[in-house]
Enzyme design. Sequence first.
Site, short mmCIF file in Angstrom:
data_model
loop_
_atom_site.label_atom_id
_atom_site.label_comp_id
_atom_site.label_asym_id
_atom_site.label_seq_id
_atom_site.Cartn_x
_atom_site.Cartn_y
_atom_site.Cartn_z
N HIS A 1 3.54 66.16 -47.09
CA HIS A 1 4.54 65.90 -46.05
C HIS A 1 4.13 64.69 -45.23
O HIS A 1 2.96 64.33 -45.18
CB HIS A 1 4.58 67.07 -45.05
N THR B 1 4.53 63.78 -41.03
CA THR B 1 4.81 64.58 -39.83
C THR B 1 6.11 64.18 -39.15
O THR B 1 6.71 65.00 -38.46
CB THR B 1 3.67 64.41 -38.80
N GLU C 1 -0.09 67.62 -44.26
CA GLU C 1 0.74 66.73 -43.45
C GLU C 1 0.00 65.42 -43.19
O GLU C 1 -1.18 65.44 -42.81
CB GLU C 1 1.06 67.38 -42.09
N HIS D 1 7.49 67.35 -50.17
CA HIS D 1 8.47 68.23 -49.53
C HIS D 1 9.89 67.83 -49.94
O HIS D 1 10.74 68.68 -50.19
CB HIS D 1 8.30 68.14 -48.00
N ASP E 1 10.42 63.77 -46.81
CA ASP E 1 9.01 63.41 -46.74
C ASP E 1 8.27 63.74 -48.05
O ASP E 1 8.70 64.63 -48.77
CB ASP E 1 8.33 64.10 -45.53
ZN LIG Z 1 7.75 68.28 -44.62
#
Ligand SMILES: [Zn+2]
Length: 287
Positions: free
Chosen positions: A90, A92, A155, A193, A203
Amino acid sequence: MWKVVYLVYTGAAILLMSSCASKKQFAETNKVYEKQVEQLAEVIKQPLPTPHAMAAAGLPSPGLEGQRTDFEWVGTVNFNMRKPNFVVLHHTAQDSIQQTLRTFTLERTQVSAHYVIDKTGKVYQLLNDYLRAWHAGNGRWGSVTDVNSASIGIELDNNGLEPYSEIQIANLLSLLDTLKTNYKIPTENFIGHGDIAPGRKVDPGVNFPWKRLAEKGFGLWYDDILQTPPPSFNPLDGLRILGYDTRNATAAILAFKRHYVPTETTEEWTPFALSVLYNLYIKKTTL
Ligand SMILES: [Zn+2]
């Protein structure tokens, strides 16, 4: 010389102070983490978790109706923990690492990830790899519909528009290497993601270096030499075989292109994008 020593000394002092500050800042939520882990341990200590223990650990309480409790207990000696089999990456989409750490330690946000990597490459771990973080949402990949239960979430501190820093990617690669080694995660199970939630998430975005990851064994990438797919090849079947949720075809095509052909931003199939998909489809079906 003294100036250098002084600078090094004050630099170390500032680092020490900031690490103490963050320890103090998260002291309360660290305690909550420990308490929640103890409650989960209580659940798995029992052959049949009681509704009370489940509720205390924040797990959905089993209905009492129709619950069988008449099993004869014979504990086996051969077992261990279930392990993660996917890594979901991901960004953020937040402005600072402090903002992200705060988001992940506030109960009301109901979101978390196992790791966060800031722009200087510093890696924060937020929960044990064996526990289930809340990062994938309603994601779906192939037949896996509970991605949170099967994955590690990472992340990257990035607002979604800026390039990723070299040190951040270097530290991500070493973390991925550790995870792949520890849990024997298959190469093709390193995904984004945006791949598992087409139409809902984008992302880690078009700036993410997927090809570089694939060269190190994290995720698939296409070959330099591509072939034109046969007329019988159905691109939606190809996307589905790769893992994409194709219920919304346009969203699936755009998610695929963001990952593999980021220069294209429309849902129309170009000969190049089709050849890339066909190449990956062949790879996936011959793994
Ligand atoms: Zn995400």
